[in-house]
Design a protein around this motif. Structure first.
Motif, PDB file in Angstrom:
ATOM      1  N   TRP A   1     -11.335 140.115  49.107  1.00 36.40           N
ATOM      2  CA  TRP A   1     -12.390 140.060  50.119  1.00 36.40           C
ATOM      3  C   TRP A   1     -13.388 138.981  49.752  1.00 36.40           C
ATOM      4  CZ3 TRP A   1     -11.988 141.770  54.727  1.00 36.40           C
ATOM      5  CH2 TRP A   1     -11.226 142.920  55.011  1.00 36.40           C
ATOM      6  N   HIS A   2     -13.657 138.090  50.727  1.00 38.13           N
ATOM      7  CA  HIS A   2     -14.590 136.990  50.481  1.00 38.13           C
ATOM      8  C   HIS A   2     -14.926 136.288  51.792  1.00 38.13           C
ATOM      9  CE1 HIS A   2     -10.793 134.862  50.921  1.00 38.13           C
ATOM     10  NE2 HIS A   2     -11.471 133.739  51.078  1.00 38.13           N
TER      11      HIS A   2
ATOM     12  N   HIS B   1     -22.322 141.503  49.601  1.00 40.19           N
ATOM     13  CA  HIS B   1     -22.514 140.890  48.283  1.00 40.19           C
ATOM     14  C   HIS B   1     -23.192 141.869  47.340  1.00 40.19           C
ATOM     15  CE1 HIS B   1     -21.155 136.756  48.419  1.00 40.19           C
ATOM     16  NE2 HIS B   1     -21.702 136.582  49.611  1.00 40.19           N
ATOM     17  N   HIS B   2     -24.185 142.586  47.850  1.00 37.86           N
ATOM     18  CA  HIS B   2     -24.984 143.485  47.021  1.00 37.86           C
ATOM     19  C   HIS B   2     -24.140 144.606  46.411  1.00 37.86           C
ATOM     20  CE1 HIS B   2     -28.494 145.660  45.588  1.00 37.86           C
ATOM     21  NE2 HIS B   2     -28.043 146.747  46.183  1.00 37.86           N
ATOM     22  N   ILE B   3     -23.207 145.150  47.196  1.00 33.82           N
ATOM     23  CA  ILE B   3     -22.386 146.229  46.650  1.00 33.82           C
ATOM     24  C   ILE B   3     -21.268 145.696  45.759  1.00 33.82           C
ATOM     25  CG2 ILE B   3     -22.883 147.714  48.628  1.00 33.82           C
ATOM     26  CD1 ILE B   3     -20.028 147.194  49.622  1.00 33.82           C
ATOM     27  N   GLY B   4     -21.046 144.389  45.767  1.00 39.51           N
ATOM     28  CA  GLY B   4     -20.035 143.793  44.901  1.00 39.51           C
ATOM     29  C   GLY B   4     -18.643 143.755  45.486  1.00 39.51           C
ATOM     30  N   LEU B   5     -18.546 143.592  46.812  1.00 40.18           N
ATOM     31  CA  LEU B   5     -17.229 143.562  47.442  1.00 40.18           C
ATOM     32  C   LEU B   5     -16.468 142.273  47.158  1.00 40.18           C
ATOM     33  CD1 LEU B   5     -15.163 144.942  49.292  1.00 40.18           C
ATOM     34  CD2 LEU B   5     -16.311 143.880  51.248  1.00 40.18           C
ATOM     35  N   LYS B   6     -17.168 141.186  46.919  1.00 45.23           N
ATOM     36  CA  LYS B   6     -16.494 139.896  46.764  1.00 45.23           C
ATOM     37  C   LYS B   6     -15.622 139.872  45.509  1.00 45.23           C
ATOM     38  CE  LYS B   6     -17.290 134.907  46.775  1.00 45.23           C
ATOM     39  NZ  LYS B   6     -18.301 133.823  46.811  1.00 45.23           N
ATOM     40  N   GLY B   7     -14.367 139.452  45.703  1.00 50.41           N
ATOM     41  CA  GLY B   7     -13.455 139.282  44.593  1.00 50.41           C
ATOM     42  C   GLY B   7     -13.269 137.808  44.299  1.00 50.41           C
ATOM     43  N   SER B   8     -12.216 137.478  43.593  1.00 50.52           N
ATOM     44  CA  SER B   8     -11.908 136.075  43.308  1.00 50.52           C
ATOM     45  C   SER B   8     -10.409 135.884  43.433  1.00 50.52           C
ATOM     46  CB  SER B   8     -12.352 135.684  41.902  1.00 50.52           C
ATOM     47  OG  SER B   8     -11.496 136.258  40.926  1.00 50.52           O
ATOM     48  N   SER B   9      -9.986 134.643  43.497  1.00 51.12           N
ATOM     49  CA  SER B   9      -8.556 134.373  43.636  1.00 51.12           C
ATOM     50  C   SER B   9      -7.792 134.719  42.361  1.00 51.12           C
ATOM     51  CB  SER B   9      -8.328 132.901  43.989  1.00 51.12           C
ATOM     52  OG  SER B   9      -8.854 132.068  42.981  1.00 51.12           O
ATOM     53  N   VAL B  10      -8.527 134.940  41.273  1.00 53.85           N
ATOM     54  CA  VAL B  10      -7.897 135.306  40.002  1.00 53.85           C
ATOM     55  C   VAL B  10      -7.740 136.819  39.887  1.00 53.85           C
ATOM     56  CG1 VAL B  10      -8.109 135.205  37.486  1.00 53.85           C
ATOM     57  CG2 VAL B  10      -8.782 133.234  38.887  1.00 53.85           C
ATOM     58  N   ALA B  11      -8.757 137.567  40.362  1.00 51.31           N
ATOM     59  CA  ALA B  11      -8.719 139.029  40.297  1.00 51.31           C
ATOM     60  C   ALA B  11      -9.205 139.582  41.627  1.00 51.31           C
ATOM     61  CB  ALA B  11      -9.587 139.530  39.152  1.00 51.31           C
TER      62      ALA B  11
ATOM     63  N   SER C   1     -16.732 130.558  59.535  1.00 52.26           N
ATOM     64  CA  SER C   1     -16.503 130.271  58.116  1.00 52.26           C
ATOM     65  C   SER C   1     -17.246 131.221  57.198  1.00 52.26           C
ATOM     66  CB  SER C   1     -16.916 128.831  57.805  1.00 52.26           C
ATOM     67  OG  SER C   1     -16.178 127.913  58.575  1.00 52.26           O
ATOM     68  N   ARG C   2     -18.227 131.947  57.727  1.00 50.13           N
ATOM     69  CA  ARG C   2     -19.010 132.884  56.917  1.00 50.13           C
ATOM     70  C   ARG C   2     -18.482 134.315  57.007  1.00 50.13           C
ATOM     71  NH1 ARG C   2     -24.258 130.854  60.068  1.00 50.13           N
ATOM     72  NH2 ARG C   2     -22.710 131.322  61.698  1.00 50.13           N
ATOM     73  N   LEU C   3     -17.422 134.535  57.793  1.00 55.77           N
ATOM     74  CA  LEU C   3     -16.881 135.872  57.996  1.00 55.77           C
ATOM     75  C   LEU C   3     -16.100 136.336  56.760  1.00 55.77           C
ATOM     76  CD1 LEU C   3     -16.567 137.987  60.392  1.00 55.77           C
ATOM     77  CD2 LEU C   3     -14.256 137.039  60.633  1.00 55.77           C
ATOM     78  N   TRP C   4     -16.276 137.592  56.357  1.00 54.97           N
ATOM     79  CA  TRP C   4     -15.532 138.151  55.233  1.00 54.97           C
ATOM     80  C   TRP C   4     -14.105 138.472  55.680  1.00 54.97           C
ATOM     81  CZ3 TRP C   4     -17.515 140.004  50.280  1.00 54.97           C
ATOM     82  CH2 TRP C   4     -18.838 139.604  50.031  1.00 54.97           C
ATOM     83  N   HIS C   5     -13.136 138.090  54.852  1.00 55.66           N
ATOM     84  CA  HIS C   5     -11.741 138.298  55.198  1.00 55.66           C
ATOM     85  C   HIS C   5     -10.897 138.509  53.943  1.00 55.66           C
ATOM     86  CE1 HIS C   5     -12.426 133.974  54.634  1.00 55.66           C
ATOM     87  NE2 HIS C   5     -11.149 133.863  54.292  1.00 55.66           N
ATOM     88  N   ALA C   6      -9.689 139.015  54.141  1.00 63.65           N
ATOM     89  CA  ALA C   6      -8.777 139.307  53.040  1.00 63.65           C
ATOM     90  C   ALA C   6      -7.373 139.488  53.612  1.00 63.65           C
ATOM     91  CB  ALA C   6      -9.221 140.581  52.311  1.00 63.65           C
ATOM     92  N   SER C   7      -6.414 139.812  52.744  1.00 71.30           N
ATOM     93  CA  SER C   7      -5.072 140.190  53.206  1.00 71.30           C
ATOM     94  C   SER C   7      -4.502 141.215  52.245  1.00 71.30           C
ATOM     95  CB  SER C   7      -4.145 138.968  53.308  1.00 71.30           C
ATOM     96  OG  SER C   7      -3.861 138.441  52.021  1.00 71.30           O
ATOM     97  N   TRP C   8      -3.467 141.932  52.713  1.00 72.94           N
ATOM     98  CA  TRP C   8      -2.912 143.042  51.935  1.00 72.94           C
ATOM     99  C   TRP C   8      -1.430 143.186  52.234  1.00 72.94           C
ATOM    100  CZ3 TRP C   8      -3.915 146.054  47.980  1.00 72.94           C
ATOM    101  CH2 TRP C   8      -3.227 147.264  47.831  1.00 72.94           C
TER     102      TRP C   8
END
Length: 236
Positions: free
Chosen positions: A115-116, A159-169, A202-209
């Motif tokens: 998620w980012h 951001h505050h709750i810490g949802l953002k991940g990284s491409s490494v983890a 471009s500011r929208l949070w997105h991910a895949s699963w």
């Protein structure tokens, strides 16, 4: 000459524009014909072969390879950044002086994306236009978006709750603490078929699963023309 699926009525409707502004994304079904997609596939193969010939390492948990389409051998895909279905929509969503900044292809072999948002600076106003192949849904790695998360206050909460991940983890601090997975976060799953176009802020949070190996994406990036000092600084 390649025949387009649409020859008129290219403008977005008021409802589509309102949807994008409120939720941060938009889906347009069968915007590109099978013939056009075949040409895109041909040039995608050229770019992929060139990339894999000198780069054998995938990026992070996404298993991602990325390359620019600004290449004379990929002239058709490059030309689409000026296609009315793309640039016209960008002008309606970002302003008539919006401009294309890049076009890329991606190959994903990992089974998830964290998620980012692509941009954290809310002075930057941009949009991304995506074409995926093959057909993709929530059980095969479709794009997931959190509607409304392009807005500053909502984004700051995530951001505050810490949802953002990284491409490494891909497991963010929030997901680790809560015992949740990427797919447990409330989201809209952008199920798509070849020829469907997904557009998102471009500011929208997105991910895949649950992604399947070999997912392909063609991307066109646009930016609103900066007018204030803060917007100009964000673009630089």
């Amino acid at each position: 000459m390649i025949k387009s699926m649409q020859t008129d009525g290219l403008d977005l409707t008021d409802s589509q524009i309102e949807h994008f502004k409120a939720f941060g994304f938009l889906m347009r079904r069968k915007l590109f014909s099978a013939e056009e997609m075949e040409k895109i596939y041909e040039e995608y193969e050229i770019g992929m072969a060139n990339t894999l010939s000198h780069n054998k390492k995938e990026a992070g948990e996404r298993g991602q390879f990325n390359w620019s389409n600004l290449n004379p051998r990929i002239s058709y895909i490059t030309s689409l950044i000026e296609d009315p279905r793309i640039v016209g929509a960008a002008e309606q969503l970002l302003g008539e002086d919006a401009f294309g900044i890049s076009t890329n292809c991606n190959l994903f072999n990992g089974n998830r994306t964290e998620w980012h948002p692509d941009l954290d600076n809310h002075q930057f106003k941009g949009a991304k236009f995506l074409l995926y192949s093959p057909a993709i849904d929530g059980n095969s790695g479709a794009l997931r978006v959190i509607p409304g998360s392009h807005k500053a206050e909502f984004s700051e909460q995530l951001h505050h709750i810490g949802l953002k991940g990284s491409s490494v983890a891909t497991d963010s601090s929030y997901l680790k603490r809560s015992g949740l997975g990427i797919n447990d976060i409330p989201a809209f799953v952008c199920k798509s078929e070849p020829g469907d176009m997904i557009t998102f802020d471009s500011r929208l949070w997105h991910a895949s699963w649950a992604g399947q190996k070999g997912r392909r994406m063609v991307r066109f990036n646009f930016c609103a023309y900066p007018k204030t000092a803060e917007e100009k600084e964000a673009v630089l």
